[in-house]
Enzyme design. Structure first.
Site, mmCIF file in Angstrom:
data_model
loop_
_atom_site.group_PDB
_atom_site.id
_atom_site.type_symbol
_atom_site.label_atom_id
_atom_site.label_comp_id
_atom_site.label_asym_id
_atom_site.label_seq_id
_atom_site.Cartn_x
_atom_site.Cartn_y
_atom_site.Cartn_z
ATOM 1 N N HIS A 151 8.538 3.030 6.294
ATOM 2 C CA HIS A 151 9.976 3.284 6.250
ATOM 3 C C HIS A 151 10.236 4.790 6.362
ATOM 4 O O HIS A 151 9.322 5.601 6.254
ATOM 5 C CB HIS A 151 10.592 2.761 4.950
ATOM 6 C CG HIS A 151 10.778 1.281 4.924
ATOM 7 N ND1 HIS A 151 9.759 0.415 4.610
ATOM 8 C CD2 HIS A 151 11.871 0.508 5.175
ATOM 9 C CE1 HIS A 151 10.213 -0.833 4.658
ATOM 10 N NE2 HIS A 151 11.482 -0.799 5.003
ATOM 11 N N LYS A 179 13.444 6.826 1.773
ATOM 12 C CA LYS A 179 13.388 5.604 0.961
ATOM 13 C C LYS A 179 12.759 5.919 -0.389
ATOM 14 O O LYS A 179 11.673 6.500 -0.463
ATOM 15 C CB LYS A 179 12.605 4.505 1.679
ATOM 16 C CG LYS A 179 12.617 3.165 0.931
ATOM 17 C CD LYS A 179 12.058 2.051 1.787
ATOM 18 C CE LYS A 179 11.978 0.739 1.032
ATOM 19 N NZ LYS A 179 13.305 0.275 0.562
#
Length: 268
Positions: free
Chosen positions: A153, A157
Site C-alpha cells: 500500500h 497507510k
C-alpha cells in the site's frame, strides 16, 4: 428511498461516496459529517459536484434525524463510537474503516446486536471474489501447498498489515482447518530454521502512492499458484460501500459482511 449519512465526508473516500450516493437510484444523501473546519459547507460542493443542499456538520448525532444508513470511513476509534451512536438511534451502519483493535471490534459487535451492520475489511467487489477464490484454492490444494500473503500500500497507510491481508490469511487458515491465531506469521527475521508447514506468512510493503495490492501464493513442489488483486483507484471501495448501504437498509440486526452483500455466502 434510502436516506444515507456519510461520515468523513470531506476525505478521499468520503467525497467519492458522496458523489456515488448522489448519482445512485434509490439512495438520497441526507447528512454529511466531518471534523471541525468543514461545518456549514455543502457536501456536494466539497465532493466536486453541484450543491446538494446538505450542509456538513461536525457531530454525527446531529445528522441522524431521518437517516436509514450511515456509511462510515473514519478510523477504528471513531467507527466504534459511531456504531454505538447508531445503535442508540436505530440506524443501520456500513463500516469501511480498518485497523480495528479487538476492543473496537467488540464494540461494533455489541452494536450489531441492536442494528444491522456491514463490517468488512475491504468493500471492493474484486477483493471479495478473491476471498472466495482463496477459500476454494486452499480446500483443493490442502496441506501440500505452503500459503504466503504479500500486500503493498501507499506510504501513508497507518496500519500494517492491511485488514484485507489479515482477512485473506484467516480465510486460508479456516479452509485448511487451522487456527489463525497460531497459523498467521507477521514477522520473520534472523535464523528461524525451516518454515513450519502449518504457517501462513503475511508480509507488508509500503511505498509511493500504491492504492492497494494483495497476492496470495500457494507454493507446491514444482508449481506455484498466485492469486492477485490490484486496486488502481479508490472508487471500487466507494462503489462497494454504496452497494452495501442499499443492501443493509431494512435488514434485521446482525453483523454482515460483503459476502452477504454480494450473495457469495449462499453460493458456498
Amino acid at each position: 428511498m434510502v436516506n444515507v449519512v456519510v461520515t468523513g465526508a470531506a476525505g478521499r473516500m468520503g467525497t467519492q461516496i458522496v458523489r456515488l450516493v448522489a448519482a445512485a437510484e434509490g439512495l438520497k444523501l441526507t447528512g454529511a459529517v466531518e471534523r471541525p473546519g468543514h461545518a456549514g459547507q455543502d457536501a456536494g460542493a466539497l465532493a466536486g459536484i453541484p450543491p446538494l443542499g446538505v450542509a456538513v456538520v461536525d457531530d454525527l448525532a446531529g445528522a441522524l434525524a431521518g437517516a436509514d444508513v450511515v456509511i462510515d470511513f473514519t478510523s477504528h476509534e471513531a467507527s466504534a463510537r459511531n456504531a454505538e451512536l447508531c445503535a442508540e438511534k436505530g440506524v443501520a451502519l456500513v463500516i469501511g474503516s480498518t485497523g480495528f483493535t479487538p476492543e473496537a471490534k467488540a464494540r461494533v459487535a455489541a452494536a450489531a446486536a441492536r442494528i444491522p451492520v456491514v463490517f468488512s475489511p475491504n468493500m471492493s467487489v474484486g477483493v471479495n471474489v478473491l476471498f472466495e477464490l482463496v477459500r476454494q484454492a486452499a480446500k483443493v490444494l490442502g496441506d501440500a501447498y505452503d500459503v504466503e500473503i504479500v500486500e503493498i500500500h501507499h506510504k501513508r497507510k497507518r496500519d500494517a498489515p492491511s485488514g484485507t491481508a489479515v482477512a485473506l490469511g484467516e480465510v486460508a487458515a479456516g479452509a485448511l482447518g487451522r487456527d489463525p491465531a497460531d497459523a498467521l506469521a507477521y514477522t520473520r527475521h534472523g535464523i528461524l530454521g525451516e518454515r513450519p508447514p502449518w504457517q501462513i506468512g503475511v508480509q507488508t510493503l509500503r511505498g509511493g502512492d500504491v492504492v492497494g495490492e494483495h497476492t496470495v501464493y500457494f507454493c507446491g513442489e514444482g508449481e506455484r499458484l498466485e492469486l492477485t488483486h490490484r486496486a488502481t483507484s479508490r472508487e471500487q471501495f466507494a462503489r462497494g460501500a454504496v452497494r452495501a448501504a442499499g443492501f443493509i437498509a431494512g435488514k434485521p440486526a446482525g453483523l454482515y459482511d460483503m459476502a452477504d452483500v454480494l450473495g457469495l455466502r449462499s453460493a458456498r
